[in-house]
Motif scaffolding. Structure first.
Motif, PDB file in Angstrom:
ATOM      1  N   GLU A   3       0.820  -1.214   0.000  1.00 23.55           N
ATOM      2  CA  GLU A   3       0.000   0.000   0.000  1.00 23.55           C
ATOM      3  C   GLU A   3       0.852   1.261   0.000  1.00 23.55           C
ATOM      4  OE1 GLU A   3      -2.759  -0.111   3.242  1.00 23.55           O
ATOM      5  OE2 GLU A   3      -3.654  -1.984   2.565  1.00 23.55           O
ATOM      6  N   ALA A   4       2.062   1.170   0.555  1.00 23.50           N
ATOM      7  CA  ALA A   4       2.969   2.313   0.592  1.00 23.50           C
ATOM      8  C   ALA A   4       3.791   2.429  -0.691  1.00 23.50           C
ATOM      9  CB  ALA A   4       3.901   2.191   1.797  1.00 23.50           C
ATOM     10  N   GLY A   5       3.572   1.497  -1.640  1.00 19.49           N
ATOM     11  CA  GLY A   5       4.281   1.575  -2.916  1.00 19.49           C
ATOM     12  C   GLY A   5       5.576   0.789  -2.941  1.00 19.49           C
ATOM     13  N   ILE A   6       5.788  -0.074  -1.962  1.00 19.65           N
ATOM     14  CA  ILE A   6       7.001  -0.888  -1.923  1.00 19.65           C
ATOM     15  C   ILE A   6       6.604  -2.330  -2.226  1.00 19.65           C
ATOM     16  CG2 ILE A   6       8.920  -1.688  -0.507  1.00 19.65           C
ATOM     17  CD1 ILE A   6       8.570   0.859   1.161  1.00 19.65           C
ATOM     18  N   VAL A   7       6.975  -2.780  -3.418  1.00 17.93           N
ATOM     19  CA  VAL A   7       6.652  -4.139  -3.831  1.00 17.93           C
ATOM     20  C   VAL A   7       7.961  -4.918  -3.893  1.00 17.93           C
ATOM     21  CG1 VAL A   7       5.615  -5.575  -5.621  1.00 17.93           C
ATOM     22  CG2 VAL A   7       4.679  -3.305  -5.143  1.00 17.93           C
ATOM     23  N   VAL A   8       8.097  -5.899  -2.990  1.00 12.64           N
ATOM     24  CA  VAL A   8       9.305  -6.715  -2.910  1.00 12.64           C
ATOM     25  C   VAL A   8       8.911  -8.176  -2.740  1.00 12.64           C
ATOM     26  CG1 VAL A   8      10.788  -4.910  -1.930  1.00 12.64           C
ATOM     27  CG2 VAL A   8       9.441  -6.355  -0.403  1.00 12.64           C
ATOM     28  N   SER A   9       9.862  -9.049  -2.988  1.00 13.49           N
ATOM     29  CA  SER A   9       9.648 -10.475  -2.776  1.00 13.49           C
ATOM     30  C   SER A   9       9.802 -10.788  -1.290  1.00 13.49           C
ATOM     31  CB  SER A   9      10.676 -11.285  -3.571  1.00 13.49           C
ATOM     32  OG  SER A   9      10.606 -12.648  -3.185  1.00 13.49           O
ATOM     33  N   TRP A  10       8.891 -11.614  -0.789  1.00 12.91           N
ATOM     34  CA  TRP A  10       8.948 -12.039   0.610  1.00 12.91           C
ATOM     35  C   TRP A  10       9.473 -13.464   0.706  1.00 12.91           C
ATOM     36  CZ3 TRP A  10       8.264  -8.953   4.795  1.00 12.91           C
ATOM     37  CH2 TRP A  10       7.796  -7.659   4.522  1.00 12.91           C
ATOM     38  N   SER A  11      10.073 -13.967  -0.349  1.00 13.10           N
ATOM     39  CA  SER A  11      10.684 -15.286  -0.339  1.00 13.10           C
ATOM     40  C   SER A  11      11.965 -15.214   0.485  1.00 13.10           C
ATOM     41  CB  SER A  11      10.991 -15.718  -1.773  1.00 13.10           C
ATOM     42  OG  SER A  11      11.647 -16.951  -1.769  1.00 13.10           O
ATOM     43  N   PRO A  30       3.945   0.023  11.246  1.00 12.51           N
ATOM     44  CA  PRO A  30       4.168   1.396  10.784  1.00 12.51           C
ATOM     45  C   PRO A  30       5.638   1.822  10.810  1.00 12.51           C
ATOM     46  CG  PRO A  30       2.243   1.316  12.210  1.00 12.51           C
ATOM     47  CD  PRO A  30       2.897  -0.032  12.287  1.00 12.51           C
ATOM     48  N   ALA A  31       6.370   1.424  11.845  1.00  9.58           N
ATOM     49  CA  ALA A  31       7.790   1.780  11.927  1.00  9.58           C
ATOM     50  C   ALA A  31       8.583   1.068  10.835  1.00  9.58           C
ATOM     51  CB  ALA A  31       8.342   1.428  13.303  1.00  9.58           C
ATOM     52  N   MET A  32       8.211  -0.167  10.554  1.00  8.78           N
ATOM     53  CA  MET A  32       8.906  -0.922   9.511  1.00  8.78           C
ATOM     54  C   MET A  32       8.658  -0.307   8.134  1.00  8.78           C
ATOM     55  SD  MET A  32       8.143  -4.742  10.972  1.00  8.78           S
ATOM     56  CE  MET A  32       9.101  -5.646   9.754  1.00  8.78           C
ATOM     57  N   VAL A  33       7.426   0.091   7.874  1.00  6.95           N
ATOM     58  CA  VAL A  33       7.097   0.707   6.583  1.00  6.95           C
ATOM     59  C   VAL A  33       7.805   2.053   6.443  1.00  6.95           C
ATOM     60  CG1 VAL A  33       5.232   1.685   5.185  1.00  6.95           C
ATOM     61  CG2 VAL A  33       4.913  -0.512   6.320  1.00  6.95           C
ATOM     62  N   LYS A  34       7.822   2.843   7.509  1.00  3.24           N
ATOM     63  CA  LYS A  34       8.518   4.141   7.461  1.00  3.24           C
ATOM     64  C   LYS A  34       9.998   3.942   7.147  1.00  3.24           C
ATOM     65  CE  LYS A  34       9.593   8.319  10.088  1.00  3.24           C
ATOM     66  NZ  LYS A  34      10.755   8.535   9.283  1.00  3.24           N
ATOM     67  N   PHE A  35      10.616   2.962   7.829  1.00  7.51           N
ATOM     68  CA  PHE A  35      12.020   2.670   7.561  1.00  7.51           C
ATOM     69  C   PHE A  35      12.218   2.263   6.101  1.00  7.51           C
ATOM     70  CE2 PHE A  35      15.566  -0.193   7.069  1.00  7.51           C
ATOM     71  CZ  PHE A  35      16.602   0.516   7.649  1.00  7.51           C
ATOM     72  N   ALA A  36      11.332   1.393   5.594  1.00  5.03           N
ATOM     73  CA  ALA A  36      11.448   0.926   4.211  1.00  5.03           C
ATOM     74  C   ALA A  36      11.297   2.086   3.222  1.00  5.03           C
ATOM     75  CB  ALA A  36      10.413  -0.158   3.938  1.00  5.03           C
ATOM     76  N   ARG A  55      18.079  -6.899   6.912  1.00  6.74           N
ATOM     77  CA  ARG A  55      19.516  -6.784   7.174  1.00  6.74           C
ATOM     78  C   ARG A  55      19.977  -5.331   7.234  1.00  6.74           C
ATOM     79  NH1 ARG A  55      18.366 -11.342   5.685  1.00  6.74           N
ATOM     80  NH2 ARG A  55      19.445 -13.289   5.451  1.00  6.74           N
ATOM     81  N   GLY A  56      19.231  -4.447   6.599  1.00  4.08           N
ATOM     82  CA  GLY A  56      19.634  -3.045   6.530  1.00  4.08           C
ATOM     83  C   GLY A  56      19.179  -2.182   7.689  1.00  4.08           C
ATOM     84  N   GLY A  57      18.346  -2.709   8.586  1.00  6.58           N
ATOM     85  CA  GLY A  57      17.969  -1.865   9.704  1.00  6.58           C
ATOM     86  C   GLY A  57      16.737  -2.243  10.497  1.00  6.58           C
ATOM     87  N   TRP A  58      15.868  -3.081   9.964  1.00  5.12           N
ATOM     88  CA  TRP A  58      14.682  -3.451  10.739  1.00  5.12           C
ATOM     89  C   TRP A  58      15.063  -4.054  12.085  1.00  5.12           C
ATOM     90  CZ3 TRP A  58      11.142  -6.189   6.608  1.00  5.12           C
ATOM     91  CH2 TRP A  58      10.399  -5.208   5.930  1.00  5.12           C
ATOM     92  N   LYS A  59      16.162  -4.806  12.110  1.00  2.00           N
ATOM     93  CA  LYS A  59      16.591  -5.444  13.362  1.00  2.00           C
ATOM     94  C   LYS A  59      16.873  -4.410  14.449  1.00  2.00           C
ATOM     95  CE  LYS A  59      18.810  -9.445  11.209  1.00  2.00           C
ATOM     96  NZ  LYS A  59      20.079 -10.148  11.036  1.00  2.00           N
ATOM     97  N   GLY A  60      17.269  -3.224  14.073  1.00  2.67           N
ATOM     98  CA  GLY A  60      17.638  -2.198  15.042  1.00  2.67           C
ATOM     99  C   GLY A  60      16.533  -1.225  15.404  1.00  2.67           C
ATOM    100  N   LEU A  61      15.331  -1.440  14.893  1.00  4.17           N
ATOM    101  CA  LEU A  61      14.230  -0.523  15.215  1.00  4.17           C
ATOM    102  C   LEU A  61      13.906  -0.578  16.703  1.00  4.17           C
ATOM    103  CD1 LEU A  61      11.788  -1.078  12.216  1.00  4.17           C
ATOM    104  CD2 LEU A  61      13.160   0.948  12.693  1.00  4.17           C
ATOM    105  N   PRO A  62      13.618   0.555  17.319  1.00  2.00           N
ATOM    106  CA  PRO A  62      13.283   0.564  18.746  1.00  2.00           C
ATOM    107  C   PRO A  62      11.892  -0.004  18.983  1.00  2.00           C
ATOM    108  CG  PRO A  62      13.033   2.756  17.842  1.00  2.00           C
ATOM    109  CD  PRO A  62      13.618   1.897  16.744  1.00  2.00           C
ATOM    110  N   PRO A  63      11.600  -0.405  20.215  1.00  2.58           N
ATOM    111  CA  PRO A  63      10.251  -0.903  20.529  1.00  2.58           C
ATOM    112  C   PRO A  63       9.193   0.143  20.206  1.00  2.58           C
ATOM    113  CG  PRO A  63      11.765  -1.353  22.321  1.00  2.58           C
ATOM    114  CD  PRO A  63      12.496  -0.478  21.350  1.00  2.58           C
ATOM    115  N   ALA A  64       8.004  -0.325  19.869  1.00  2.00           N
ATOM    116  CA  ALA A  64       6.925   0.566  19.440  1.00  2.00           C
ATOM    117  C   ALA A  64       6.602   1.621  20.492  1.00  2.00           C
ATOM    118  CB  ALA A  64       5.679  -0.237  19.103  1.00  2.00           C
TER     119      ALA A  64
END
Length: 120
Positions: A3-11, A30-36, A55-64
């Protein structure tokens, strides 16, 4: 993300899927989509796989809870009284004694409207 315009493979590997599920619970979608979106805007090449964000940063996102802005009182209203016995509920000031033994009033650092950058 679509919905945010990011189409990627989830494989991906099962371990990656488990990590993403954990991040969804901890940081929230929401935080994951903003980061993406922010990452996509600065990427030099098209992003094709969701694991790129993992690998680029979702792992480091702070708690909601850290992402949620604290509600500010409406204009012209005071924040809730802190309940400190030394704090006057009406004026939101505290009587303090300086190092010379002189007593004076100071704004309550916890609930005075002008404390912590709040508007009066």
């Amino acid at each position: 993300m679509t919905e945010a315009g990011i189409v990627v493979s989830w494989s991906m590997q099962a371990g990656d899927t488990m990590q993403i599920a954990s991040i969804v619970e901890r940081a929230g979608v929401p935080a994951m989509v903003k980061f993406a979106l922010d990452t996509k805007a600065t990427a030099r090449q098209p992003i094709r796989y969701a694991t790129f964000f993992l690998r680029g940063g979702w792992k480091g996102l702070p708690p909601a809870a850290a992402n949620v802005p604290q509600p500010r009182p409406a204009a012209g209203t005071k924040p809730a009284h802190c309940g400190d016995p030394d704090c006057d509920e009406i004026s939101r000031t505290r009587e303090v004694e300086d190092d010379r033994g002189l007593r004076h009033l100071e704004r309550c650092p916890d609930c005075h409207p002008a404390s912590k950058g709040q508007a009066a």
